[in-house]
Scaffold this motif. Sequence first.
Motif, PDB file in Angstrom:
ATOM      1  N   GLY A   1      -1.072  -5.929  -6.146  1.00 52.93           N
ATOM      2  CA  GLY A   1      -1.806  -4.872  -6.833  1.00 52.93           C
ATOM      3  C   GLY A   1      -2.072  -5.234  -8.277  1.00 52.93           C
ATOM      4  N   ASP A   2      -2.856  -4.412  -8.929  1.00 54.01           N
ATOM      5  CA  ASP A   2      -3.229  -4.612 -10.326  1.00 54.01           C
ATOM      6  C   ASP A   2      -2.184  -3.967 -11.225  1.00 54.01           C
ATOM      7  OD1 ASP A   2      -4.420  -4.891 -12.769  1.00 54.01           O
ATOM      8  OD2 ASP A   2      -6.180  -3.664 -12.324  1.00 54.01           O
ATOM      9  N   ALA A   3      -1.474  -4.781 -11.977  1.00 52.11           N
ATOM     10  CA  ALA A   3      -0.392  -4.273 -12.824  1.00 52.11           C
ATOM     11  C   ALA A   3      -0.904  -3.400 -13.963  1.00 52.11           C
ATOM     12  CB  ALA A   3       0.424  -5.437 -13.391  1.00 52.11           C
ATOM     13  N   THR A   4      -2.192  -3.487 -14.277  1.00 50.48           N
ATOM     14  CA  THR A   4      -2.743  -2.630 -15.326  1.00 50.48           C
ATOM     15  C   THR A   4      -2.999  -1.213 -14.814  1.00 50.48           C
ATOM     16  OG1 THR A   4      -5.043  -3.257 -14.830  1.00 50.48           O
ATOM     17  CG2 THR A   4      -3.850  -4.619 -16.422  1.00 50.48           C
ATOM     18  N   ASN A   5      -2.815  -1.025 -13.513  1.00 47.52           N
ATOM     19  CA  ASN A   5      -3.000   0.292 -12.908  1.00 47.52           C
ATOM     20  C   ASN A   5      -1.671   1.043 -12.906  1.00 47.52           C
ATOM     21  OD1 ASN A   5      -3.058   2.344 -10.694  1.00 47.52           O
ATOM     22  ND2 ASN A   5      -5.156   1.611 -10.479  1.00 47.52           N
ATOM     23  N   GLU A   6      -1.680   2.233 -13.444  1.00 52.01           N
ATOM     24  CA  GLU A   6      -0.457   3.029 -13.563  1.00 52.01           C
ATOM     25  C   GLU A   6       0.194   3.287 -12.212  1.00 52.01           C
ATOM     26  OE1 GLU A   6       0.415   7.609 -14.865  1.00 52.01           O
ATOM     27  OE2 GLU A   6      -0.729   6.382 -16.285  1.00 52.01           O
ATOM     28  N   LYS A   7      -0.614   3.562 -11.191  1.00 52.11           N
ATOM     29  CA  LYS A   7      -0.081   3.838  -9.854  1.00 52.11           C
ATOM     30  C   LYS A   7       0.638   2.622  -9.281  1.00 52.11           C
ATOM     31  CE  LYS A   7      -1.515   8.072  -9.490  1.00 52.11           C
ATOM     32  NZ  LYS A   7      -0.539   9.202  -9.461  1.00 52.11           N
ATOM     33  N   THR A   8       0.125   1.434  -9.582  1.00 50.79           N
ATOM     34  CA  THR A   8       0.762   0.208  -9.096  1.00 50.79           C
ATOM     35  C   THR A   8       2.157   0.062  -9.682  1.00 50.79           C
ATOM     36  OG1 THR A   8      -1.372  -0.910  -8.838  1.00 50.79           O
ATOM     37  CG2 THR A   8       0.578  -2.308  -9.015  1.00 50.79           C
ATOM     38  N   LEU A   9       2.282   0.318 -10.978  1.00 49.50           N
ATOM     39  CA  LEU A   9       3.593   0.224 -11.624  1.00 49.50           C
ATOM     40  C   LEU A   9       4.567   1.255 -11.051  1.00 49.50           C
ATOM     41  CD1 LEU A   9       2.582  -0.319 -15.373  1.00 49.50           C
ATOM     42  CD2 LEU A   9       3.298  -2.028 -13.694  1.00 49.50           C
ATOM     43  N   GLU A  10       4.064   2.431 -10.760  1.00 46.17           N
ATOM     44  CA  GLU A  10       4.928   3.461 -10.182  1.00 46.17           C
ATOM     45  C   GLU A  10       5.415   3.047  -8.801  1.00 46.17           C
ATOM     46  OE1 GLU A  10       2.605   7.013 -10.277  1.00 46.17           O
ATOM     47  OE2 GLU A  10       3.078   7.453 -12.371  1.00 46.17           O
ATOM     48  N   LYS A  11       4.523   2.437  -8.000  1.00 48.37           N
ATOM     49  CA  LYS A  11       4.914   1.983  -6.665  1.00 48.37           C
ATOM     50  C   LYS A  11       5.909   0.826  -6.743  1.00 48.37           C
ATOM     51  CE  LYS A  11       0.740   3.451  -4.214  1.00 48.37           C
ATOM     52  NZ  LYS A  11      -0.465   3.016  -3.451  1.00 48.37           N
ATOM     53  N   ALA A  12       5.870   0.088  -7.846  1.00 44.81           N
ATOM     54  CA  ALA A  12       6.832  -1.003  -8.042  1.00 44.81           C
ATOM     55  C   ALA A  12       8.180  -0.480  -8.525  1.00 44.81           C
ATOM     56  CB  ALA A  12       6.275  -2.020  -9.036  1.00 44.81           C
ATOM     57  N   GLY A  13       8.277   0.830  -8.699  1.00 40.46           N
ATOM     58  CA  GLY A  13       9.549   1.450  -9.068  1.00 40.46           C
ATOM     59  C   GLY A  13       9.872   1.404 -10.542  1.00 40.46           C
ATOM     60  N   ILE A  14       8.846   1.397 -11.391  1.00 37.18           N
ATOM     61  CA  ILE A  14       9.102   1.261 -12.824  1.00 37.18           C
ATOM     62  C   ILE A  14       9.841   2.470 -13.401  1.00 37.18           C
ATOM     63  CG2 ILE A  14       6.970   2.300 -13.714  1.00 37.18           C
ATOM     64  CD1 ILE A  14       6.870  -0.178 -15.631  1.00 37.18           C
ATOM     65  N   LEU A  15       9.717   3.620 -12.750  1.00 39.65           N
ATOM     66  CA  LEU A  15      10.407   4.818 -13.234  1.00 39.65           C
ATOM     67  C   LEU A  15      11.921   4.702 -13.065  1.00 39.65           C
ATOM     68  CD1 LEU A  15       8.040   7.601 -11.826  1.00 39.65           C
ATOM     69  CD2 LEU A  15       8.060   6.606 -14.113  1.00 39.65           C
ATOM     70  N   ARG A  16      12.353   3.836 -12.132  1.00 40.26           N
ATOM     71  CA  ARG A  16      13.786   3.652 -11.871  1.00 40.26           C
ATOM     72  C   ARG A  16      14.284   2.293 -12.349  1.00 40.26           C
ATOM     73  NH1 ARG A  16      11.235   4.674  -7.336  1.00 40.26           N
ATOM     74  NH2 ARG A  16      11.790   2.630  -6.488  1.00 40.26           N
ATOM     75  N   ALA A  17      13.403   1.519 -12.979  1.00 35.75           N
ATOM     76  CA  ALA A  17      13.731   0.137 -13.336  1.00 35.75           C
ATOM     77  C   ALA A  17      14.609   0.048 -14.579  1.00 35.75           C
ATOM     78  CB  ALA A  17      12.449  -0.657 -13.549  1.00 35.75           C
ATOM     79  N   LYS A  18      15.315  -1.069 -14.669  1.00 36.62           N
ATOM     80  CA  LYS A  18      16.157  -1.364 -15.828  1.00 36.62           C
ATOM     81  C   LYS A  18      15.362  -2.109 -16.895  1.00 36.62           C
ATOM     82  CE  LYS A  18      20.336  -4.036 -16.997  1.00 36.62           C
ATOM     83  NZ  LYS A  18      21.226  -2.909 -17.362  1.00 36.62           N
ATOM     84  N   GLY A  19      14.472  -3.004 -16.423  1.00 33.85           N
ATOM     85  CA  GLY A  19      13.694  -3.802 -17.363  1.00 33.85           C
ATOM     86  C   GLY A  19      12.320  -4.129 -16.820  1.00 33.85           C
ATOM     87  N   PHE A  20      11.431  -4.493 -17.728  1.00 30.59           N
ATOM     88  CA  PHE A  20      10.057  -4.824 -17.354  1.00 30.59           C
ATOM     89  C   PHE A  20       9.600  -6.027 -18.165  1.00 30.59           C
ATOM     90  CE2 PHE A  20       5.450  -4.304 -18.237  1.00 30.59           C
ATOM     91  CZ  PHE A  20       4.972  -4.463 -16.939  1.00 30.59           C
ATOM     92  N   VAL A  21       9.007  -6.990 -17.479  1.00 30.41           N
ATOM     93  CA  VAL A  21       8.473  -8.182 -18.140  1.00 30.41           C
ATOM     94  C   VAL A  21       6.992  -8.285 -17.812  1.00 30.41           C
ATOM     95  CG1 VAL A  21       8.621 -10.675 -18.420  1.00 30.41           C
ATOM     96  CG2 VAL A  21      10.694  -9.356 -17.914  1.00 30.41           C
ATOM     97  N   SER A  22       6.175  -8.361 -18.851  1.00 30.17           N
ATOM     98  CA  SER A  22       4.736  -8.505 -18.654  1.00 30.17           C
ATOM     99  C   SER A  22       4.342  -9.944 -18.955  1.00 30.17           C
ATOM    100  CB  SER A  22       3.969  -7.541 -19.569  1.00 30.17           C
ATOM    101  OG  SER A  22       2.587  -7.586 -19.281  1.00 30.17           O
ATOM    102  N   ALA A  23       3.918 -10.666 -17.913  1.00 35.15           N
ATOM    103  CA  ALA A  23       3.563 -12.084 -18.060  1.00 35.15           C
ATOM    104  C   ALA A  23       2.156 -12.339 -17.545  1.00 35.15           C
ATOM    105  CB  ALA A  23       4.573 -12.949 -17.318  1.00 35.15           C
ATOM    106  N   LEU A  24       1.250 -11.434 -17.846  1.00 34.36           N
ATOM    107  CA  LEU A  24      -0.136 -11.587 -17.427  1.00 34.36           C
ATOM    108  C   LEU A  24      -0.831 -12.643 -18.288  1.00 34.36           C
ATOM    109  CD1 LEU A  24      -0.962  -7.806 -16.870  1.00 34.36           C
ATOM    110  CD2 LEU A  24      -0.534  -9.543 -15.123  1.00 34.36           C
ATOM    111  N   PRO A  25      -1.967 -13.161 -17.851  1.00 35.19           N
ATOM    112  CA  PRO A  25      -2.600 -14.296 -18.543  1.00 35.19           C
ATOM    113  C   PRO A  25      -3.074 -14.017 -19.966  1.00 35.19           C
ATOM    114  CG  PRO A  25      -3.428 -14.095 -16.298  1.00 35.19           C
ATOM    115  CD  PRO A  25      -2.643 -12.856 -16.575  1.00 35.19           C
ATOM    116  N   THR A  26      -3.548 -12.793 -20.249  1.00 35.08           N
ATOM    117  CA  THR A  26      -4.134 -12.532 -21.563  1.00 35.08           C
ATOM    118  C   THR A  26      -3.315 -11.526 -22.357  1.00 35.08           C
ATOM    119  OG1 THR A  26      -5.536 -10.690 -20.826  1.00 35.08           O
ATOM    120  CG2 THR A  26      -6.413 -12.926 -20.551  1.00 35.08           C
TER     121      THR A  26
END
Length: 233
Positions: A162-187
């Motif tokens: 999915g597209d990580a810039t999409n809020e729904k995608t991040l929610e489905k990845a469990g970001i609301l329950r996550a401990k940490g987040f790393v953004s390693a996109l190209p730009t």
Amino acid sequence: MAKEATPLKNIYISLFCLFGVLVGGTLGYMIVENWSFSESLYMTIITVSSVGFKEVRELDLKGEWFTITLILFGMGTIVYGITNLTAFVVEGDLRKILRKSRMEKNIDKLKDHFVLAGLGRVGKNIAYEILRMGYPLVAVDSNENNLAEFDSSSPNFFTFLGDATNEKTLEKAGILRAKGFVSALPTDSENLFVVLTARQLNPNLRIIARVNEEENSIKMIRAGADKAVCPAH
């Protein structure tokens, strides 16, 4: 150039065609034979399915020709549907859907995990390090090849296409329950947007962001990152 229809899309087309045959057959018998709706629908179903049950009533000449036409259209639709269903199974679409469903159910059970946006060259190195430390990891990438090429047999590794810039995608990845987040996109612009979104979704999240230009580090911190890292330095 028009996109080639996928096996799943062809399944939908087959169902639509079958529905059209049922509607056309029912209306046809109502008009040609002046039958009731239930009689016409019943006759259409036994004709298309070729079960061989007795006709509702005797057919006149027009009804016989209409029935022949309906049989041809019905059999053609059924053959088309079987062909598409076979392609759907053989080409792996069904397996992909089932695998995705299982993956999403497993992700829903995660807590205090890491979410990684981008599984390119830099993202892969980050993923290996997070898994080495023993944390569950959900890797999000819009490129299916990046997810498929990552070599890990760890039971703590999960992928989400999915597209990580999409809020729904991040929610489905469990970001609301996550401990940490790393953004390693190209730009840097993509990472800046994702960091801002992630911080809004989870204010307590530990966020690390990749930057390509050192001068963008301060912008990334202001957007909500706890740390900005430039791989080139």
